[in-house]
Scaffold this active site. Structure first.
Site, short mmCIF file in Angstrom:
data_model
loop_
_atom_site.label_atom_id
_atom_site.label_comp_id
_atom_site.label_asym_id
_atom_site.label_seq_id
_atom_site.Cartn_x
_atom_site.Cartn_y
_atom_site.Cartn_z
N TYR A 59 -10.78 -2.54 2.76
CA TYR A 59 -9.61 -1.69 2.57
C TYR A 59 -9.18 -1.05 3.87
CZ TYR A 59 -12.31 2.68 2.91
OH TYR A 59 -13.08 3.73 3.35
N CYS A 60 -7.91 -0.62 3.90
CA CYS A 60 -7.37 0.15 5.02
C CYS A 60 -6.27 1.05 4.47
CB CYS A 60 -6.85 -0.77 6.12
SG CYS A 60 -5.52 -1.87 5.60
N THR A 61 -5.47 1.65 5.33
CA THR A 61 -4.49 2.63 4.90
C THR A 61 -3.43 2.04 3.97
OG1 THR A 61 -4.78 3.76 7.00
CG2 THR A 61 -2.89 4.41 5.68
N ILE B 23 -5.09 2.45 0.62
CA ILE B 23 -5.45 3.77 0.09
C ILE B 23 -4.22 4.47 -0.49
CG2 ILE B 23 -6.49 6.00 0.67
CD1 ILE B 23 -7.65 4.53 3.20
#
Length: 465
Positions: A236-238, A268
């Site tokens: 995952y990332c932003t 996120i």
């Protein structure tokens, strides 16, 4: 004056050697009565566009951002777009509607344009007007996220399977699973997915990166391969864009040594929208816009002036878990204020408002207190200023081999134009009346040849004359 009733000026401007042909334009501030909306999206075009077509897209973006009067940051490459747009509710939606039409006029009936479908447009509405960008920058780049790898060595078609937030949430609770944070460590310092560990779910892994290019070297380490071997992988990332190439790199490196590889669709940002209680998220989500960071109890973001101690104290329900610590005094803190950078690698550091007033980064003998968590863990002591950078900061070589450990990579800021801005600001300061004879070490005024602004005129002085 309404935000939709004034003209704008477009200019092509060099932002240092990184972005020699960037477009920069000031935007019109939103009225205090208006609310700000954000539009966040990225999209990879397959196959990649020719350079001529990518140039045409940039010209289209230049015109469209001026006409819709939006602000933001737009990264434009042959492989697609990565954008954060701000404006009113109608302005950001006008932008996305117009973007869908690009490149469709010459297509046969029934054939969709490159941005007509498959783009995950994320809207964040009802924000304070202060969350709007003050300008718009269209930045031509080689990669949407700079990993320093080619499409042939890590094809996006071989990337991870995209999961919607609810599906991803369920996967986080499964055993024999690891969840890899594809962001920089300074982002993970204030928020991360580790709530699932309390229910026996996925093991959280921070690759300890200062910048995205560190991911490839982390992945090549034997201890990394051993840690994730035979595991189900979640990434995952932003917003999702960094996972695209990272998941392809991981699958290319590990092959059949790992089970299925998944990534969080929408990142996120989308997960928190769908889990108002935070789900397995803890802390705040660092973002690259005027919100600075936000959590489930601070969706408008925390950017801006730090609240004074005389402000009304928040209730337990309003308080948000703080994961970060001040780099100097180590008290709980999760605000990146004052634009403070790590003395030894240049990444943003957390410094509380009290320590900020003491200026440890400008106090001889205290500079090493202003270091990021990675540099402290790794015992890095060589100042970033004493490093010779290679390959856009991916590598860093000590100028003096007799010194201690140096950071393996350094975050470079501004592509060179920041130094020019600093010099211009210095030239605008008033000249000290004592000139070169001034002995005050903390004198704010300029002592060199400078321009002194007096009303609408400028006069030039020389301290030696």
């Amino acid at each position: 004056m309404s935000s939709s009733s004034s003209s704008t000026t477009t200019c092509s401007k060099s932002l240092g050697k990184w972005f020699p042909t960037a477009t920069v334009r000031k935007t019109i501030a939103l009225n205090p009565s208006e609310t700000c909306s954000l539009l966040l999206f990225y999209h990879y075009v397959r196959p990649s566009m020719s350079q001529a077509r990518a140039d045409h897209l940039k010209t289209f973006l230049d015109k469209m951002t001026a006409e819709t009067k939006v602000g933001g940051r737009l990264r434009c490459a042959r492989e697609g777009l990565n954008c954060t747009i701000s404006g009113t509710y109608s302005q950001v939606r006008d932008f996305s509607d117009r973007l869908k039409t690009w490149g469709t006029s010459s297509l046969p009936d029934g054939v969709k344009g490159p941005f007509e479908e498959g783009v995950d447009f994320k809207y964040v509405d009802s924000l304070p007007p202060s969350r709007a960008f003050k300008d718009v920058k269209v930045l031509p780049v080689t990669e949407l996220v700079f990993y320093g790898v080619s499409e042939s060595s890590a094809p996006l078609s071989n990337g991870g399977v995209h999961l919607q937030p609810k599906e991803y949430h369920e996967k986080m609770e499964e055993d024999n699973t690891v969840i890899i944070d594809v962001r920089n460590t300074y982002e993970a310092d204030i928020g991360k997915f580790n709530g699932q560990e309390k229910v026996g779910g996925a093991e959280y892994i921070d690759p300890k990166m200062r910048k995205s290019t560190d991911f490839k070297s982390w992945l090549s380490k034997e201890e990394t391969k051993e840690q994730i071997k035979g595991k189900q992988i979640l990434m995952y990332c932003t917003g999702g864009v960094r996972c695209e190439r990272a998941s392809a790199l991981l699958k290319n490196e590990m092959g059949d040594d790992v089970k299925d590889v998944y990534q969080l669709q929408g990142g996120i940002e989308k997960y928190i929208q769908e889990f108002p209680d935070g789900g397995h998220w803890r802390g705040k989500n660092f973002v690259f816009d005027k919100r600075e960071a936000f959590g489930v109890k601070s969706m408008e973001g925390v950017g801006g002036v730090v609240e004074g101690k005389k402000k009304k104290k928040k209730t337990d329900e309003e308080e948000e878990e703080i994961l970060g610590n001040c780099c100097v005094c180590t008290q709980k803190w999760d605000r990146y204020i004052g634009k403070k950078k790590c003395y030894t690698c240049g990444v943003p550091v957390l410094m509380c408002d009290k320590c900020l007033t003491l200026k440890p980064d400008k106090t001889p003998g205290r500079e090493l207190e202003v270091r990021c968590t990675l540099c402290k863990e790794e015992g890095v002591e060589v100042p970033a200023a004493d490093l010779e950078l290679t390959a856009n900061g991916i590598g860093a070589v000590k100028k003096d081999s007799s010194k201690n450990a140096a950071a393996p990579s350094v975050l470079k800021w501004g592509g060179g134009q920041a130094k020019e801005k600093k010099e211009k600001r210095k030239m605008k300061r008033k000249m000290c009346k004592f000139g070169a004879e001034c002995t005050r070490t903390d004198c704010w005024f300029s002592h060199d040849t400078c321009k002194v602004t007096t009303g609408n005129s400028q006069k030039k002085f020389n301290v030696d004359s």
